[in-house]
Design a protein around this motif. Structure first.
Motif, PDB file in Angstrom:
ATOM      1  N   TRP A 159       0.781  -1.022   0.045  1.00  0.00           N
ATOM      2  CA  TRP A 159      -0.110  -0.082  -0.169  1.00  0.00           C
ATOM      3  C   TRP A 159       0.776   1.101  -0.237  1.00  0.00           C
ATOM      4  O   TRP A 159       0.317   2.052  -0.580  1.00  0.00           O
ATOM      5  CB  TRP A 159      -1.005  -0.049   1.189  1.00  0.00           C
ATOM      6  N   PRO A 160       2.144   1.233   0.402  1.00  0.00           N
ATOM      7  CA  PRO A 160       2.949   2.444   0.439  1.00  0.00           C
ATOM      8  C   PRO A 160       3.037   3.124  -0.924  1.00  0.00           C
ATOM      9  O   PRO A 160       3.512   4.181  -1.229  1.00  0.00           O
ATOM     10  CB  PRO A 160       4.034   2.228   1.097  1.00  0.00           C
ATOM     11  N   PHE A 161       3.006   2.249  -1.958  1.00  0.00           N
ATOM     12  CA  PHE A 161       3.315   2.521  -3.188  1.00  0.00           C
ATOM     13  C   PHE A 161       2.087   3.536  -3.828  1.00  0.00           C
ATOM     14  O   PHE A 161       2.128   4.405  -4.402  1.00  0.00           O
ATOM     15  CB  PHE A 161       3.154   1.313  -4.161  1.00  0.00           C
ATOM     16  N   LEU A 162       0.773   3.753  -3.029  1.00  0.00           N
ATOM     17  CA  LEU A 162      -0.251   4.558  -3.704  1.00  0.00           C
ATOM     18  C   LEU A 162       0.180   5.840  -2.707  1.00  0.00           C
ATOM     19  O   LEU A 162      -0.422   6.712  -3.013  1.00  0.00           O
ATOM     20  CB  LEU A 162      -1.520   3.831  -3.033  1.00  0.00           C
ATOM     21  N   LEU A 163       1.009   5.961  -1.865  1.00  0.00           N
ATOM     22  CA  LEU A 163       1.110   7.430  -1.089  1.00  0.00           C
ATOM     23  C   LEU A 163       1.786   8.372  -2.011  1.00  0.00           C
ATOM     24  O   LEU A 163       1.124   9.523  -1.757  1.00  0.00           O
ATOM     25  CB  LEU A 163       2.294   7.218   0.216  1.00  0.00           C
ATOM     26  N   PRO A 164       2.476   8.005  -3.029  1.00  0.00           N
ATOM     27  CA  PRO A 164       3.102   9.178  -3.944  1.00  0.00           C
ATOM     28  C   PRO A 164       1.700   9.891  -4.651  1.00  0.00           C
ATOM     29  O   PRO A 164       1.446  11.220  -4.792  1.00  0.00           O
ATOM     30  CB  PRO A 164       3.696   8.477  -5.014  1.00  0.00           C
ATOM     31  N   PHE A 165       0.711   9.222  -4.914  1.00  0.00           N
ATOM     32  CA  PHE A 165      -0.514   9.881  -5.562  1.00  0.00           C
ATOM     33  C   PHE A 165      -1.288  10.599  -4.460  1.00  0.00           C
ATOM     34  O   PHE A 165      -1.520  11.697  -4.750  1.00  0.00           O
ATOM     35  CB  PHE A 165      -1.253   8.603  -6.263  1.00  0.00           C
ATOM     36  N   VAL A 166      -1.310   9.877  -3.377  1.00  0.00           N
ATOM     37  CA  VAL A 166      -2.160  10.837  -2.339  1.00  0.00           C
ATOM     38  C   VAL A 166      -1.621  11.925  -2.022  1.00  0.00           C
ATOM     39  O   VAL A 166      -2.235  13.174  -1.931  1.00  0.00           O
ATOM     40  CB  VAL A 166      -2.583   9.977  -1.047  1.00  0.00           C
ATOM     41  N   VAL A 167      -0.130  12.021  -1.757  1.00  0.00           N
ATOM     42  CA  VAL A 167       0.497  13.415  -1.491  1.00  0.00           C
ATOM     43  C   VAL A 167       0.591  14.169  -2.716  1.00  0.00           C
ATOM     44  O   VAL A 167       0.481  15.559  -2.174  1.00  0.00           O
ATOM     45  CB  VAL A 167       2.104  12.668  -1.055  1.00  0.00           C
ATOM     46  N   TYR A 168       0.660  13.839  -3.985  1.00  0.00           N
ATOM     47  CA  TYR A 168       0.772  14.726  -5.091  1.00  0.00           C
ATOM     48  C   TYR A 168      -0.795  15.453  -5.192  1.00  0.00           C
ATOM     49  O   TYR A 168      -0.709  16.573  -5.438  1.00  0.00           O
ATOM     50  CB  TYR A 168       1.157  14.027  -6.338  1.00  0.00           C
ATOM     51  N   THR A 222      -3.480  30.004 -12.942  1.00  0.00           N
ATOM     52  CA  THR A 222      -4.055  28.641 -12.232  1.00  0.00           C
ATOM     53  C   THR A 222      -4.337  27.570 -13.086  1.00  0.00           C
ATOM     54  O   THR A 222      -4.199  26.484 -13.065  1.00  0.00           O
ATOM     55  CB  THR A 222      -5.246  29.371 -11.175  1.00  0.00           C
ATOM     56  N   GLY A 223      -5.019  28.265 -14.263  1.00  0.00           N
ATOM     57  CA  GLY A 223      -5.359  27.335 -15.190  1.00  0.00           C
ATOM     58  C   GLY A 223      -4.163  26.335 -15.953  1.00  0.00           C
ATOM     59  O   GLY A 223      -4.297  25.315 -16.172  1.00  0.00           O
ATOM     60  N   MET A 224      -3.019  27.198 -16.063  1.00  0.00           N
ATOM     61  CA  MET A 224      -1.948  26.606 -16.759  1.00  0.00           C
ATOM     62  C   MET A 224      -1.516  25.491 -15.547  1.00  0.00           C
ATOM     63  O   MET A 224      -0.958  24.486 -15.747  1.00  0.00           O
ATOM     64  CB  MET A 224      -0.852  27.591 -17.016  1.00  0.00           C
ATOM     65  N   PHE A 225      -1.484  25.944 -14.267  1.00  0.00           N
ATOM     66  CA  PHE A 225      -0.895  25.048 -13.311  1.00  0.00           C
ATOM     67  C   PHE A 225      -1.623  23.868 -13.261  1.00  0.00           C
ATOM     68  O   PHE A 225      -1.174  22.634 -13.291  1.00  0.00           O
ATOM     69  CB  PHE A 225      -1.010  25.724 -12.140  1.00  0.00           C
ATOM     70  N   ALA A 226      -3.160  23.947 -13.467  1.00  0.00           N
ATOM     71  CA  ALA A 226      -3.967  22.746 -13.110  1.00  0.00           C
ATOM     72  C   ALA A 226      -3.785  22.011 -14.463  1.00  0.00           C
ATOM     73  O   ALA A 226      -3.924  20.715 -14.476  1.00  0.00           O
ATOM     74  CB  ALA A 226      -5.579  23.212 -13.135  1.00  0.00           C
ATOM     75  N   ALA A 227      -3.790  22.693 -15.825  1.00  0.00           N
ATOM     76  CA  ALA A 227      -3.612  21.971 -17.206  1.00  0.00           C
ATOM     77  C   ALA A 227      -2.437  20.969 -17.062  1.00  0.00           C
ATOM     78  O   ALA A 227      -2.449  20.030 -17.573  1.00  0.00           O
ATOM     79  CB  ALA A 227      -3.517  22.872 -18.157  1.00  0.00           C
ATOM     80  N   HIS A 243      -0.893  19.910 -14.208  1.00  0.00           N
ATOM     81  CA  HIS A 243      -0.797  18.877 -13.000  1.00  0.00           C
ATOM     82  C   HIS A 243      -1.795  17.732 -13.165  1.00  0.00           C
ATOM     83  O   HIS A 243      -1.557  16.406 -12.743  1.00  0.00           O
ATOM     84  CB  HIS A 243      -1.037  19.628 -11.758  1.00  0.00           C
ATOM     85  N   ILE A 244      -2.856  18.040 -13.944  1.00  0.00           N
ATOM     86  CA  ILE A 244      -3.826  16.980 -14.143  1.00  0.00           C
ATOM     87  C   ILE A 244      -3.090  15.860 -14.817  1.00  0.00           C
ATOM     88  O   ILE A 244      -3.341  14.435 -14.240  1.00  0.00           O
ATOM     89  CB  ILE A 244      -5.200  17.458 -14.778  1.00  0.00           C
ATOM     90  N   PRO A 245      -2.635  15.800 -15.922  1.00  0.00           N
ATOM     91  CA  PRO A 245      -1.839  14.723 -16.676  1.00  0.00           C
ATOM     92  C   PRO A 245      -1.035  13.942 -15.680  1.00  0.00           C
ATOM     93  O   PRO A 245      -1.000  12.729 -15.664  1.00  0.00           O
ATOM     94  CB  PRO A 245      -1.239  15.090 -17.957  1.00  0.00           C
ATOM     95  N   LEU A 246      -0.223  14.851 -14.969  1.00  0.00           N
ATOM     96  CA  LEU A 246       0.770  14.196 -14.090  1.00  0.00           C
ATOM     97  C   LEU A 246       0.172  13.683 -12.960  1.00  0.00           C
ATOM     98  O   LEU A 246       0.853  12.186 -12.424  1.00  0.00           O
ATOM     99  CB  LEU A 246       1.799  15.506 -13.551  1.00  0.00           C
ATOM    100  N   MET A 247      -0.738  13.816 -12.317  1.00  0.00           N
ATOM    101  CA  MET A 247      -1.589  13.173 -11.367  1.00  0.00           C
ATOM    102  C   MET A 247      -1.823  11.998 -11.733  1.00  0.00           C
ATOM    103  O   MET A 247      -1.661  10.791 -11.187  1.00  0.00           O
ATOM    104  CB  MET A 247      -2.720  13.987 -10.746  1.00  0.00           C
ATOM    105  N   LEU A 248      -2.539  11.976 -13.234  1.00  0.00           N
ATOM    106  CA  LEU A 248      -3.070  10.495 -13.592  1.00  0.00           C
ATOM    107  C   LEU A 248      -1.765   9.590 -13.881  1.00  0.00           C
ATOM    108  O   LEU A 248      -1.772   8.422 -13.704  1.00  0.00           O
ATOM    109  CB  LEU A 248      -3.890  10.817 -15.116  1.00  0.00           C
ATOM    110  N   LEU A 249      -0.516  10.338 -14.285  1.00  0.00           N
ATOM    111  CA  LEU A 249       0.709   9.280 -14.271  1.00  0.00           C
ATOM    112  C   LEU A 249       1.309   8.853 -13.194  1.00  0.00           C
ATOM    113  O   LEU A 249       1.464   7.558 -13.086  1.00  0.00           O
ATOM    114  CB  LEU A 249       1.720  10.270 -15.113  1.00  0.00           C
ATOM    115  N   VAL A 250       1.052   9.416 -12.171  1.00  0.00           N
ATOM    116  CA  VAL A 250       1.461   8.894 -10.710  1.00  0.00           C
ATOM    117  C   VAL A 250       0.310   8.105 -10.321  1.00  0.00           C
ATOM    118  O   VAL A 250       0.802   6.948  -9.518  1.00  0.00           O
ATOM    119  CB  VAL A 250       1.547  10.276  -9.819  1.00  0.00           C
TER     120      VAL A 250
END
Length: 137
Positions: A21-30, A54-59, A61-68
């Protein structure tokens, strides 16, 4: 059970072994880190690094969150073996370095005090979670 007639046993979805389960922590932290930074980070970064909204920031980070998420989930299913484990562990290490960046910038007093204190408290929590639960590869 594998036999010459049936072939290999089917692989079940989900965490493969206790302690993965610790492998899921990077996603939660991100996700938590991104939500925390969403309100003020773009304006701060715009002052120090170049234009950012803020729009650029979200744009980006969303694909990066999915990758993580994909790397974290696949590492959890892999059960401590393989490239997904290496990627999830690399993300854990990257988030630790990012936390150190925030702490050092906050210590240098380059951030507004309220924002620096907010980042510092959350990055201390993220560092503690990342370093105490980092799985052994």
């Amino acid at each position: 059970m594998a036999s010459p007639l049936t072939g290999p046993a089917p692989v079940q979805a989900g965490p493969a072994a206790p302690g993965t389960w610790p492998f899921l922590l990077p996603f939660v932290v991100y996700v938590l880190h991104t939500l925390e930074e969403l309100q003020g980070f773009a304006a701060w970064a715009g002052r120090y690094f170049g234009p950012e909204t803020t729009g650029m920031f979200a744009a980006y980070h969303i694909p990066l969150m999915l990758l993580v998420l994909v790397c974290s989930w696949r590492a959890s299913v892999a059960g401590r073996h393989g490239a997904w484990v290496v990627l999830a562990t690399a993300f854990q290490r990257q988030f630790s370095v990012n936390a150190l960046f925030h702490l050092s910038v906050g210590a240098a007093d380059q951030l507004p005090v309220a924002y620096s204190e907010k980042i510092s408290s959350s990055t201390r929590r993220a560092l503690a979670a990342s370093s105490s639960s980092s799985p052994t590869v």
